[in-house]
Scaffold this active site. Structure first.
Site, mmCIF file in Angstrom:
data_model
loop_
_atom_site.group_PDB
_atom_site.id
_atom_site.type_symbol
_atom_site.label_atom_id
_atom_site.label_comp_id
_atom_site.label_asym_id
_atom_site.label_seq_id
_atom_site.Cartn_x
_atom_site.Cartn_y
_atom_site.Cartn_z
ATOM 1 N N TYR A 147 -6.887 1.210 -8.751
ATOM 2 C CA TYR A 147 -5.844 1.946 -8.032
ATOM 3 C C TYR A 147 -6.160 3.438 -7.969
ATOM 4 O O TYR A 147 -5.810 4.116 -7.008
ATOM 5 C CB TYR A 147 -4.470 1.704 -8.674
ATOM 6 C CG TYR A 147 -3.905 0.351 -8.294
ATOM 7 C CD1 TYR A 147 -3.158 0.207 -7.132
ATOM 8 C CD2 TYR A 147 -4.147 -0.773 -9.063
ATOM 9 C CE1 TYR A 147 -2.652 -1.026 -6.755
ATOM 10 C CE2 TYR A 147 -3.655 -2.012 -8.705
ATOM 11 C CZ TYR A 147 -2.908 -2.133 -7.553
ATOM 12 O OH TYR A 147 -2.418 -3.354 -7.170
ATOM 13 N N GLU A 189 1.320 -7.099 -11.541
ATOM 14 C CA GLU A 189 0.049 -7.806 -11.740
ATOM 15 C C GLU A 189 -0.204 -8.075 -13.222
ATOM 16 O O GLU A 189 -0.671 -9.163 -13.588
ATOM 17 C CB GLU A 189 -1.099 -7.019 -11.075
ATOM 18 C CG GLU A 189 -1.040 -7.165 -9.552
ATOM 19 C CD GLU A 189 -1.720 -6.056 -8.756
ATOM 20 O OE1 GLU A 189 -2.622 -5.389 -9.295
ATOM 21 O OE2 GLU A 189 -1.344 -5.859 -7.579
HETATM 22 C C1 HEM Z 1 -1.001 1.114 -3.707
HETATM 23 C C2 HEM Z 1 -2.088 0.397 -3.616
HETATM 24 C C3 HEM Z 1 -2.253 -0.852 -2.794
HETATM 25 C C4 HEM Z 1 -1.457 -1.376 -1.821
HETATM 26 C C5 HEM Z 1 -0.142 -0.856 -1.297
HETATM 27 C C6 HEM Z 1 -2.104 -2.579 -1.351
HETATM 28 C C7 HEM Z 1 -1.597 -3.401 -0.362
HETATM 29 C C8 HEM Z 1 -2.173 -4.580 0.066
HETATM 30 C C9 HEM Z 1 -1.613 -5.470 1.048
HETATM 31 C C10 HEM Z 1 -0.310 -5.234 1.756
HETATM 32 C C11 HEM Z 1 -2.450 -6.505 1.213
HETATM 33 C C12 HEM Z 1 -2.273 -7.701 2.149
HETATM 34 C C13 HEM Z 1 -1.595 -8.839 1.457
HETATM 35 C C14 HEM Z 1 -1.229 -9.941 2.434
HETATM 36 O O1 HEM Z 1 -0.694 -9.635 3.502
HETATM 37 O O2 HEM Z 1 -1.457 -11.108 2.139
HETATM 38 C C15 HEM Z 1 -3.562 -6.273 0.337
HETATM 39 C C16 HEM Z 1 -4.650 -7.087 0.244
HETATM 40 C C17 HEM Z 1 -5.822 -6.718 -0.381
HETATM 41 N N1 HEM Z 1 -5.959 -5.713 -1.301
HETATM 42 FE FE1 HEM Z 1 -4.564 -4.331 -1.785
HETATM 43 N N2 HEM Z 1 -3.261 -2.746 -2.028
HETATM 44 C C18 HEM Z 1 -3.400 -1.725 -2.919
HETATM 45 C C19 HEM Z 1 -4.431 -1.565 -3.817
HETATM 46 C C20 HEM Z 1 -5.596 -2.303 -3.819
HETATM 47 C C21 HEM Z 1 -6.728 -2.075 -4.684
HETATM 48 C C22 HEM Z 1 -6.771 -1.040 -5.785
HETATM 49 C C23 HEM Z 1 -7.690 -2.965 -4.332
HETATM 50 C C24 HEM Z 1 -9.072 -3.108 -4.912
HETATM 51 C C25 HEM Z 1 -9.907 -2.137 -4.953
HETATM 52 C C26 HEM Z 1 -7.156 -3.776 -3.249
HETATM 53 C C27 HEM Z 1 -7.825 -4.788 -2.609
HETATM 54 C C28 HEM Z 1 -7.266 -5.641 -1.675
HETATM 55 C C29 HEM Z 1 -8.021 -6.659 -0.971
HETATM 56 C C30 HEM Z 1 -9.509 -6.928 -1.093
HETATM 57 C C31 HEM Z 1 -7.123 -7.342 -0.161
HETATM 58 C C32 HEM Z 1 -7.522 -8.450 0.795
HETATM 59 C C33 HEM Z 1 -6.668 -9.485 1.123
HETATM 60 C C34 HEM Z 1 -6.919 -10.844 0.505
HETATM 61 O O3 HEM Z 1 -7.579 -10.985 -0.515
HETATM 62 O O4 HEM Z 1 -6.449 -11.783 1.122
HETATM 63 N N3 HEM Z 1 -5.895 -3.351 -2.985
HETATM 64 N N4 HEM Z 1 -3.356 -5.124 -0.359
#
Ligand code: HEM
Ligand SMILES: Cc1cc2nc3c(=O)[nH]c(=O)nc-3n(C[C@H](O)[C@H](O)[C@H](O)COP(=O)(O)OP(=O)(O)OC[C@H]3O[C@@H](n4cnc5c(N)ncnc54)[C@H](O)[C@@H]3O)c2cc1C
Ligand code: HEM
Length: 425
Positions: A147, A189
């Site tokens: 994060y 988480e």
């Molecule tokens: C405040 C911080 C963060 C917010 C608001 C956020 C928000 C989101 C959202 C809204 C999704 C889509 C979920 C869905 O619609 O199913 C998502 C997916 C994802 N996030 Fe985050 N995220 C954050 C931090 C992070 C961090 C720190 C990482 C890793 C470095 C990360 C990696 C990912 C990845 C790779 C996805 C891909 C979707 C999947 O695996 O299907 N995110 N995130």
């Protein structure tokens, strides 16, 4: 074979009527859908998150309209920036998503930021969305330190794109807002990681599993059986959840696959459909017994409600339905499935063998069905008594849920094989 109202019925067993509603419905569809930034999401009952008293809330709220039109630019700047600054963060992101046009997710993000900013005093409105994000992050293995990387790069992107509009005060407001969101996600988480490690057969992080069997279940679909290399088992999870595969292959990023077997076995199964040009599904279709993959414990919010259920799927959307049929056959009253043809239909035999009524529609023979006609022709008797569980491509989900809602269905649950929050409803 019969047909009614233009809907071709390939197999249609007697529709068993749902047990009369001794079960009370505490929430109407309107109740379950309200308050969430995306109406596609059925609100969950997790603890509310709040940011009350945050001194930066007013700034974010006031500047959201100025930032919102620039979000596409910010996101376009953010990804390459973070990927070049941090290979560790880059390793989480599927490169295929970065090239998708139209950029559905990114434009939806703009709306989400406004929704976020306008409800910043009461983040409990975002609980359902945060829960979905946290489950995805847990499957990926996102940790608190990631994060900081995201925060740092996002703030740089906002500064770069907004230029002079970002006064120190405004910059700090957004910075605090993202940190608060990150804090909420980290807490959720941490709770989910602990819960999943504490379940029977549970584990933390990525654990090695060996391919113990492969079975072709349709033209493009193979069911894989994975057993833990350390021999631990049986494995508990909530039916409807997904496992996340981390291939031991250079350049590979994680992918989620619905668990298709019932909980409590000493193995986990999933059923990838071969996607043309797909990195992970192609690798999985080439797997042999004995091959080793990394697996994260099951996560995900899609689950049965405990009330009588109707399952509606298209294509590889049959996977959670197979799990529900194996895990709680007594709850399933009817199964509707749409596919190209009989050979392409995954788990057809399992659906037919269940005691639930079935309706299979094959588009090669019957053309693309009208959702309203399917509801009228096959699902009407279940509208009052049952909850509806949908999984399939986005247009199927959008059309079916709209038709079910219009017909008066009370509770509709969607499983999306992609960014769940981008699903239009
Ligand atoms: C405040 C911080 C963060 C917010 C608001 C956020 C928000 C989101 C959202 C809204 C999704 C889509 C979920 C869905 O619609 O199913 C998502 C997916 C994802 N996030 Fe985050 N995220 C954050 C931090 C992070 C961090 C720190 C990482 C890793 C470095 C990360 C990696 C990912 C990845 C790779 C996805 C891909 C979707 C999947 O695996 O299907 N995110 N995130
Ligand atoms: C909760 C959840 C559950 C899921 N359950 C299942 C399941 O049970 N069964 C199942 O089959 N799937 C499931 N999925 C989908 C699965 O996670 C993968 O998305 C799917 O298998 C495709 O992955 P892939 O690596 O094969 O394709 P990817 O490599 O991600 O490619 C996807 C598409 O993008 C194209 N592409 C790739 N790179 C580029 C590029 N550089 N430029 C342009 N186009 C590109 C590819 O040709 C392909 O068409 C689920 C997803 C989620 C979120
Ligand atoms: C104010 C902060 C944020 C809010 C309110 C927010 C909200 C959302 C929402 C609602 C979506 C779903 C629609 C969509 O799929 O685009 C989304 C997608 C996504 N967001 Fe965010 N987000 C924020 C910040 C972030 C941050 C900091 C990251 C950093 C990783 C991030 C990563 C993602 C990813 C990876 C997706 C999915 C896109 C994909 O799969 O390609 N978001 N976000």
């Amino acid at each position: 074979m019969t047909s009614m109202r233009g809907v071709r019925l390939v197999s249609h067993r007697a529709m068993s009527s749902c047990p009369s509603a001794a079960i009370g419905y505490s929430t109407s569809l309107a109740d379950t859908m309200s308050g969430c930034p995306s109406t596609a999401i059925v609100k969950s009952t997790s603890p509310a998150v709040t940011m009350s008293g945050c001194p930066f809330a007013a700034i974010v709220k006031a500047t959201a309209p100025a930032v919102a039109p620039k979000v596409r630019e910010i996101v376009d700047d953010f990804y390459p920036r973070m990927f070049s600054n941090s290979p560790e963060a880059k390793a989480f992101f599927n490169p295929a998503n970065q090239f998708k046009e139209p950029p559905l997710q990114r434009m939806a993000l703009a709306n989400a930021v406004v929704a976020y900013a306008t409800s910043i005093d009461d983040l409990s409105k975002l609980t359902g969305a945060l829960e979905i994000i946290a489950h995805k992050h847990c499957g990926l293995g996102v940790k608190p330190r990631h994060y900081s990387i995201v925060h740092q790069n996002l703030m740089e992107s906002i500064g770069h794109v907004m230029g002079d509009a970002v006064t120190p005060e405004v910059g700090e407001g957004w910075s605090e807002a993202v940190l608060a969101l990150a804090k909420n996600l980290c807490e959720l988480e941490a709770k989910l990681y602990a819960e999943s490690a504490g379940r029977r057969g549970g584990w933390k992080g990525v654990k090695d599993f060996r391919v113990a069997g492969t079975r072709r279940v349709a033209t493009d679909c193979v069911e894989l059986t994975f057993k833990p290399v350390d021999g631990a088992g049986p494995i508990d999870f909530t039916p409807g959840q997904f496992l996340t595969l981390h291939l031991h292959k250079r350049g590979s990023t994680p992918r989620h696959y619905t668990v298709t077997n019932a909980p409590g076995k000493d193995y986990l199964q999933c059923c990838p459909k071969l996607v043309e040009g797909g990195f992970v599904s192609s690798a999985l279709h080439g797997m042999k017994e004995g091959d080793v993959v990394g697996v994260s414990a099951p996560f995900g919010t899609f689950k049965l409600s405990g009330r009588p259920a109707v399952l509606c799927s298209a294509g590889v959307g049959a996977t959670p339905m197979k799990c529900f049929l194996d895990s709680a056959p007594e709850q399933v009253k009817f199964v509707l499935h749409i596919d190209r043809d009989e050979a392409a239909h995954p788990f057809r035999k399992e659906m037919e063998a269940s005691s639930a009524g079935t309706h299979f529609h094959y588009t090669d023979a019957g053309g693309r069905p009208e959702a309203a006609a399917l509801v009228e022709g096959a699902l009407k008797p279940y509208l009052a008594e049952c909850d509806f569980f949908l999984c399939g491509p986005p247009p199927f989900l959008a059309d079916m849920s709209a038709a079910l809602k219009a017909a008066g269905a009370r509770s509709i649950h969607l499983d999306v094989f992609g960014p769940a929050l981008a699903q239009p409803n």
